[in-house]
Scaffold this motif. Structure first.
Motif, PDB file in Angstrom:
ATOM      1  N   ILE A 156       0.834  -1.206   0.000  1.00 42.24           N
ATOM      2  CA  ILE A 156       0.000   0.000   0.000  1.00 42.24           C
ATOM      3  C   ILE A 156       0.867   1.253   0.000  1.00 42.24           C
ATOM      4  CG2 ILE A 156      -1.661   1.358   1.357  1.00 42.24           C
ATOM      5  CD1 ILE A 156      -2.800  -1.334   2.371  1.00 42.24           C
ATOM      6  N   LYS A 157       1.877   1.283   0.865  1.00 42.63           N
ATOM      7  CA  LYS A 157       2.740   2.455   0.975  1.00 42.63           C
ATOM      8  C   LYS A 157       3.526   2.734  -0.306  1.00 42.63           C
ATOM      9  CE  LYS A 157       3.410   2.063   5.976  1.00 42.63           C
ATOM     10  NZ  LYS A 157       4.385   1.752   7.065  1.00 42.63           N
ATOM     11  N   GLU A 158       3.908   1.667  -1.005  1.00 38.91           N
ATOM     12  CA  GLU A 158       4.742   1.828  -2.204  1.00 38.91           C
ATOM     13  C   GLU A 158       3.929   1.994  -3.475  1.00 38.91           C
ATOM     14  OE1 GLU A 158       7.279  -1.564  -2.213  1.00 38.91           O
ATOM     15  OE2 GLU A 158       8.555  -0.823  -0.561  1.00 38.91           O
ATOM     16  N   ASN A 159       2.608   1.904  -3.375  1.00 34.16           N
ATOM     17  CA  ASN A 159       1.744   2.055  -4.545  1.00 34.16           C
ATOM     18  C   ASN A 159       1.572   3.534  -4.878  1.00 34.16           C
ATOM     19  OD1 ASN A 159      -0.191   1.970  -6.548  1.00 34.16           O
ATOM     20  ND2 ASN A 159      -1.535   0.538  -5.479  1.00 34.16           N
ATOM     21  N   GLU A 160       2.284   4.002  -5.881  1.00 36.03           N
ATOM     22  CA  GLU A 160       2.254   5.428  -6.245  1.00 36.03           C
ATOM     23  C   GLU A 160       0.964   5.825  -6.955  1.00 36.03           C
ATOM     24  OE1 GLU A 160       5.746   6.335  -8.454  1.00 36.03           O
ATOM     25  OE2 GLU A 160       7.114   5.978  -6.768  1.00 36.03           O
TER      26      GLU A 160
END
Length: 206
Positions: A156-160
């Motif tokens: 989730i955090k790395e999904n730009e």
């Protein structure tokens, strides 16, 4: 009619309470985030020029976000997309101010913080096993559940493609999944003990 009004008031009170709780959790999370970020920037030994430029960038970002909040002509999707773009631009500007050595030090600090967090979680699980009298099977399931959630949180955090608001919504849903996992693994008595442990921990922090 009286019963209907009482029901509406009760529903409004519940909604207000739930929203207030979410707001408190978000505020606490943001405070911790800013504290950790402040500690990191302090350890980077930033120059006076870097600090001045960072302050100017923050002020510019604040002004842009305030202007965005006042714009009532855009859709919610457009608002979220523009807000995410402003926050990403601020992050990129911060990275551009750092020297190669500072970037390396920042990466080391993030890795160290990640390791420390993992150690704290392991210690917490070990403490839970002792206090809640967990079986080896329960421990294995809890560890597997935790590892799955950590992987999902990282995705989730790395999904730009996601906006900051969408990430927050998905992280909130992930926390709800975590609660459901605990309920499926622990007995009612263990769940009650865990809640009491949380209350004791909050009391000590105050």
């Amino acid at each position: 009619m009286k019963k209907i009004l009482v029901g509406l008031f009760a529903m409004a009170a519940f909604t207000f309470s739930a929203n207030a709780q979410v707001a408190r959790e978000h505020k606490a999370g943001m405070a911790q985030h800013h504290h950790q970020k402040g500690m990191m920037t302090k350890k980077l030994n930033l120059s006076a020029d870097q600090k001045a430029q960072m302050k100017a960038n923050r002020m510019e970002m604040k002004d842009r976000l305030q202007a965005l909040d006042k714009n009532e002509s855009m859709t919610v999707k457009e608002y979220k997309a523009q807000k995410a773009a402003i926050l990403k631009e601020q992050k990129d500007k911060f990275q551009s101010l750092l020297t190669p050595e500072q970037k390396s030090e920042l990466a080391n600090m993030k890795a160290e913080a990640k390791t420390n967090m993992g150690n704290r979680r392991t210690a917490m699980l070990s403490q839970m096993k002792t206090k809640l009298n967990l079986t080896d099977d329960q421990m294995a399931k809890l560890k597997a559940s935790r590892e799955t959630r950590m992987a999902q949180a990282k995705t989730i955090k790395e999904n730009e493609k996601l906006t900051a608001s969408e990430k927050m919504d998905q992280m909130k849903a992930l926390r709800e999944d975590s609660k459901a996992a605990y309920k499926s693994i622990l007995t009612p008595e263990q769940l009650q003990q865990m809640e009491e442990m949380k209350k004791d921990h909050k009391g000590k922090r105050r």
